[in-house]
Every structure is written in structure tokens, then in C-alpha cells.
Design a protein around this motif. Structure first.
Motif, PDB file in Angstrom:
ATOM      1  N   PHE A 218       4.815  17.467  -0.773  1.00  0.00           N
ATOM      2  CA  PHE A 218       4.778  16.915   0.572  1.00  0.00           C
ATOM      3  C   PHE A 218       5.812  17.669   1.413  1.00  0.00           C
ATOM      4  O   PHE A 218       6.988  17.727   1.041  1.00  0.00           O
TER       5      PHE A 218
ATOM      6  N   GLN B 180       0.727  18.635   3.204  1.00  0.00           N
ATOM      7  CA  GLN B 180       0.970  18.723   1.762  1.00  0.00           C
ATOM      8  C   GLN B 180       0.087  19.779   1.124  1.00  0.00           C
ATOM      9  O   GLN B 180      -0.922  20.213   1.694  1.00  0.00           O
TER      10      GLN B 180
ATOM     11  N   LEU C  17       8.160  17.654   4.014  1.00  0.00           N
ATOM     12  CA  LEU C  17       8.818  16.545   4.696  1.00  0.00           C
ATOM     13  C   LEU C  17       9.609  16.966   5.932  1.00  0.00           C
ATOM     14  O   LEU C  17       9.730  16.194   6.882  1.00  0.00           O
TER      15      LEU C  17
ATOM     16  N   LEU D 126      -2.715   8.947   2.184  1.00  0.00           N
ATOM     17  CA  LEU D 126      -1.772   7.830   2.148  1.00  0.00           C
ATOM     18  C   LEU D 126      -0.448   8.183   2.799  1.00  0.00           C
ATOM     19  O   LEU D 126       0.100   7.411   3.576  1.00  0.00           O
ATOM     20  N   ILE D 127       0.082   9.366   2.465  1.00  0.00           N
ATOM     21  CA  ILE D 127       1.330   9.830   3.060  1.00  0.00           C
ATOM     22  C   ILE D 127       0.977  10.819   4.164  1.00  0.00           C
ATOM     23  O   ILE D 127       0.460  11.903   3.910  1.00  0.00           O
ATOM     24  N   LYS D 128       1.238  10.446   5.408  1.00  0.00           N
ATOM     25  CA  LYS D 128       0.747  11.185   6.566  1.00  0.00           C
ATOM     26  C   LYS D 128       1.642  12.371   6.926  1.00  0.00           C
ATOM     27  O   LYS D 128       2.191  12.455   8.019  1.00  0.00           O
ATOM     28  N   VAL D 129       1.797  13.295   5.997  1.00  0.00           N
ATOM     29  CA  VAL D 129       2.537  14.530   6.250  1.00  0.00           C
ATOM     30  C   VAL D 129       1.744  15.684   5.645  1.00  0.00           C
ATOM     31  O   VAL D 129       0.895  15.478   4.765  1.00  0.00           O
TER      32      VAL D 129
ATOM     33  N   GLU E 133      -2.742  16.568   6.746  1.00  0.00           N
ATOM     34  CA  GLU E 133      -2.252  15.189   6.711  1.00  0.00           C
ATOM     35  C   GLU E 133      -2.867  14.489   5.522  1.00  0.00           C
ATOM     36  O   GLU E 133      -4.080  14.517   5.336  1.00  0.00           O
TER      37      GLU E 133
END
Length: 284
Positions: A129, A102, A131, A97-100, A94
Motif C-alpha cells: 500500500f 497499491q 501510504l 477496502l483500503i482506498k490508497v 485505489e
């Protein structure tokens, strides 16, 4: 005198090719020994699954990848050239900043031009990322940045470049696996001096895996210049072996030939070469 020099260069190239094959054979022998020492037996399905996980570019795993590309024929130039690539991959379940999930990749080169000049190439950073994850596979998107760390203009670009990147992986294909990577590079520095640059790298990957850890397929890097429409389309054929011991490993050999290149395309002048790669994987 020219003939003598040519013969010496040809002999050097042959010796280098023999060294690559010997190193690859050593990797395979070491793999077989470690596999024999590892008493845990795996079914065919498990072995295929292991191979596909290791080859999947979206697998979340710490990785160290070393690849030597020996170039024996270069367009318009004489002499042996090479690109040695070091790639480290950092997985994140995770992001901050972008919670996916990566993957962050750091790629550096040690290059040799046909005239013998050797030094650093460019440094590339990219971040994917992840997605979407479905039964059929995965989709990811991210960005690239290319930093001009080359020590000579023959060994890399003099400009900073940045651009978006995308990947699609198809995994529900039995013993087959297919994934596509599309990367873009747009120059953001030195445009007044060198002219602006805009090009893409499209990487189609198709592999077939056997239950014993052997796999074969293609992984070329096709390039297109957005400004001129000129392209370079190499074709390769990879044979490799994946096994699991203390870590997961991947060793391969991959001849590559330039199938088509537009006249004047500047970024890939290799006509024939052989890649030798070795990769370590540490799952999260």
C-alpha cells in the motif's frame, strides 16, 4: 573418471554462461533497433526520468518480469543450479477496502538443485500500500505470504509463512535513485514437524542512471534469521538498459557473489551466480 565428469560440468557451466551473455546481447541489439525505429527524440532529463520511473518499485504499472539466476558455485555442493523467477505486478489506483494506491505481486519459481533435480519452487504473494508520496520519495507498507508449492524439499520450503513488508523510495537525488525493501517471513504451519521459522529479507538498492537509458547499481537481498542471528550478505553489481517503444522495457545482467554467510545459515547457499533479467512495463 571424477576429473572427466568435473570437466564436463565446467564446460556445461561455461556454455550456459555464454548463452546468458548472448541472450542479453540480443536484448540490447533489439532495444537499439526499436529505439532507432522510434523517431520520437527525448532530452537527457526525460530519459533519466523514464529510467527512474521504470526502476522505482512503487511505480503504478502493469509489469511482467522474467529473471534467470544461473548459480555456478554452491556452498558444500557440486554441480550447476538455477532459479528462474516469474513475477507479475498488478497496480491499483485505489484498493477495494483500503482506498490508497497499491501493488499486488505474484512471484513463482522454476528451480534446479545442484544434483540436477528440477521443479517448482514456492509461490509468494505480496501487496504494498503506497501510504505517503512526497517530493523526496514514497513510503509503503504491506504483507507477504509464502505458499509451499515446491515439488521437492531441495527446491523450496515445506511451510506456509506470512509477515509484514515495508518500502522507502528516495527519488529526489538527481541521476541517483535509492530504495529499501524490508520483508519478513514467519512460519505458520508445520512448526511441530519442522520447527518455527522467522527471518527477514532486507534489500538495499542504489542506482545511477545515464541519459541514454543505461544504468548501473546494486540490488542485493540480505537475509537475517531472527531466531539465531545468522545472516547471509550477498553483493551484486547490475548493468542494464531501459528503453521505450510500444511498451517500456528493462534488460540487465547482474553477477552476484556471497560476501559473508554465517556458518550453518540454511536459506542461501549460493556462492557465485549471474542473473539475467528482462521486464515489460505497461503504464496505467
Amino acid at each position: 573418471m571424477k576429473l572427466k565428469i568435473f570437466n564436463q560440468e565446467a564446460k556445461g557451466a561455461r556454455d550456459y554462461a555464454a548463452l546468458l551473455v548472448m541472450l542479453f546481447a540480443g536484448c540490447i541489439v533489439g532495444a537499439a533497433q526499436e529505439t532507432e525505429e522510434n523517431k520520437e527524440s527525448q532530452s537527457g532529463a526525460t530519459s533519466v526520468k523514464l529510467s527512474q520511473e521504470v526502476m522505482n518499485p512503487t511505480t503504478l504499472a502493469w509489469q511482467l518480469q522474467l529473471e534467470e539466476y544461473a548459480i555456478f558455485k554452491t556452498e558444500g555442493q557440486d554441480g550447476f543450479a538455477q532459479n528462474f523467477r516469474f513475477r507479475g505486478i498488478i497496480p491499483l489506483k485505489e484498493g477495494f477496502l483500503i482506498k490508497v494506491p497499491q501493488l499486488i505481486r505474484v512471484i513463482t519459481f522454476l528451480n534446479t538443485a545442484p544434483d540436477g533435480k528440477t521443479g517448482l519452487g514456492d509461490l509468494t504473494l505480496n501487496q504494498f500500500f503506497l501510504l505517503t508520496k512526497k517530493d523526496w520519495g514514497e513510503f509503503g507498507a504491506g504483507w507477504n505470504i509464502q505458499i509451499p508449492t515446491r515439488t521437492d524439499d531441495q527446491l523450496g520450503s515445506p511451510q506456509w509463512s506470512i509477515g509484514p513488508a515495508f518500502t522507502v523510495t528516495f527519488t529526489d537525488l538527481g541521476k541517483w535513485q535509492m530504495y529499501w525493501i524490508w520483508e519478513n517471513f514467519f512460519s505458520i504451519s508445520g512448526n511441530d514437524k519442522y520447527g518455527s521459522s522467522a527471518y527477514a529479507v532486507l534489500q538495499p538498492n542504489v542506482f545511477y542512471t545515464w541519459a541514454n537509458g543505461v544504468y548501473a547499481g546494486i540490488e542485493p537481498e540480505w537475509q537475517i534469521d531472527y531466531k539465531t542471528g545468522k545472516v547471509a550478505i550477498p553483493m551484486d553489481f547490475r548493468v542494464g538498459y531501459i528503453w521505450s517503444g510500444k511498451l517500456k522495457y528493462n534488460a540487465y545482467i547482474e553477477p552476484e557473489v556471497m560476501a559473508y554467510r554465517s556458518d550453518g545459515y540454511p536459506r542461501n547457499s549460493s556462492n557465485f551466480g549471474v542473473r539475467l533479467g528482462f521486464r515489460w512495463y505497461l503504464p496505467m
